[in-house]
Design a protein around this motif. Structure first.
Motif, PDB file in Angstrom:
ATOM      1  N   ARG A  91     -12.099 -70.837  63.791  1.00  9.12           N
ATOM      2  CA  ARG A  91     -11.238 -69.847  63.134  1.00  9.12           C
ATOM      3  C   ARG A  91      -9.793 -70.227  63.416  1.00  9.12           C
ATOM      4  NH1 ARG A  91     -13.720 -65.921  60.579  1.00  9.12           N
ATOM      5  NH2 ARG A  91     -15.751 -65.148  61.297  1.00  9.12           N
ATOM      6  N   GLU A  92      -9.058 -70.484  62.345  1.00  8.72           N
ATOM      7  CA  GLU A  92      -7.651 -70.814  62.518  1.00  8.72           C
ATOM      8  C   GLU A  92      -6.892 -69.586  63.038  1.00  8.72           C
ATOM      9  OE1 GLU A  92      -5.822 -73.823  59.841  1.00  8.72           O
ATOM     10  OE2 GLU A  92      -7.224 -72.943  58.392  1.00  8.72           O
ATOM     11  N   ALA A  93      -5.650 -69.815  63.416  1.00 10.34           N
ATOM     12  CA  ALA A  93      -4.850 -68.733  63.996  1.00 10.34           C
ATOM     13  C   ALA A  93      -4.745 -67.537  63.054  1.00 10.34           C
ATOM     14  CB  ALA A  93      -3.458 -69.255  64.351  1.00 10.34           C
ATOM     15  N   ASP A  94      -4.769 -67.783  61.740  1.00 14.43           N
ATOM     16  CA  ASP A  94      -4.676 -66.679  60.772  1.00 14.43           C
ATOM     17  C   ASP A  94      -6.044 -66.113  60.400  1.00 14.43           C
ATOM     18  OD1 ASP A  94      -5.764 -68.650  59.187  1.00 14.43           O
ATOM     19  OD2 ASP A  94      -4.138 -68.691  57.710  1.00 14.43           O
ATOM     20  N   GLY A  95      -7.110 -66.606  61.070  1.00 14.18           N
ATOM     21  CA  GLY A  95      -8.456 -66.105  60.832  1.00 14.18           C
ATOM     22  C   GLY A  95      -9.268 -66.891  59.817  1.00 14.18           C
ATOM     23  N   THR A  96      -8.682 -67.890  59.172  1.00 14.73           N
ATOM     24  CA  THR A  96      -9.407 -68.673  58.168  1.00 14.73           C
ATOM     25  C   THR A  96     -10.592 -69.396  58.807  1.00 14.73           C
ATOM     26  OG1 THR A  96      -7.363 -69.041  56.931  1.00 14.73           O
ATOM     27  CG2 THR A  96      -9.216 -70.477  56.416  1.00 14.73           C
TER      28      THR A  96
END
Length: 249
Positions: A91-96
């Protein structure tokens, strides 16, 4: 830029116990690859969990950027000077949500590659990437691909056009896909005049039994070395720039 690049692909049978147990085993295998002289070590698709999409409803099955559970992996890369490519749901920092390969470098930095060509249940779980990520190891430009990416000629072709010397595939090829595997890795190498390498997930998964055959292919499309079984195995080869130049003239 070096004349040679020692590479180890890790055919890996994941352990029960999730990310912590598998990260610990990754450290041990990186240490073993260091004994082979490796400068680049490549693990399969989803190597930190196995291909268990059914477990991704658990938050602990996802990796986060700068995840503390990779501290020992970062340390072994720092100590050995190895760049290690590992597979995880991220999960990327933005939640992706991404189906990812993470290249952990000796200086502590991390680069990420995201699977571009998703299929099946992956389409509901992940956001696709936009082509290969390129990393550099000892001056060798290396493209990172994940499984089905290798079946799409433009994925490797774009990497070759960008100057890639090596196309590394982290994947799961199952029993009865041996011919498909050989065609993908051989064709990507021969068509683009570059080395290819495959780290195949070992053991079994909900998709079936692995067919093994992790290895390295030369720019003539012929295999240089391959795994002998379907369990955890280190396959090492020394790539020679002179061999690339011979086929690129």
């Amino acid at each position: 830029m070096t004349d040679t690049l020692p590479v180890s692909v890790i055919q890996y049978r994941p352990l029960d116990g999730g990310i912590p147990a598998n990260a610990e085993e990754h450290v041990r295998l990186i240490e073993d690859a260091d004994d082979h002289g490796a400068r680049l070590v490549v693990f399969p698709e989803l190597s930190l969990t196995g291909y268990r999409l059914d477990l991704l409803d658990r938050p602990e099955s996802w990796l986060a950027p700068d995840d503390h559970r990779l501290a020992d992996v970062r340390e072994i890369c720092r100590r050995t000077g190895i760049t290690a490519v590992i597979g995880a749901a991220l999960r990327e920092a933005d939640g992706t949500p991404r189906l990812a390969s993470l290249a952990v470098h000796p200086d502590g930095s991390t680069e990420t590659a995201f699977k571009t060509h998703l299929h099946g249940d992956e389409l509901e779980l992940f956001t696709p990437g936009e082509g290969a990520t390129h990393i550099e190891v000892d001056g060798w430009k290396t493209a990172l691909a994940i499984c089905l990416d290798a079946s799409v000629p433009s994925h490797s072709g774009d990497s070759a056009a960008a100057g890639a010397d090596l196309y590394c595939v982290s994947a799961l090829y199952t029993k009865d896909e041996e011919h498909r595997l050989a065609l993908h890795l051989g064709a990507r190498a021969m068509d683009n005049r570059m080395f290819t390498a495959l780290a195949n997930l070992g053991g079994s998964s909900p998709l079936g039994e692995s067919c093994g055959l992790s290895g390295v292919w030369g720019p003539d499309g012929l295999p240089l070395k391959q795994a002998s079984g379907t369990g955890t195995e280190i396959v090492s080869a020394v790539l020679q720039r002179g061999r690339l130049n011979k086929f690129r003239r």
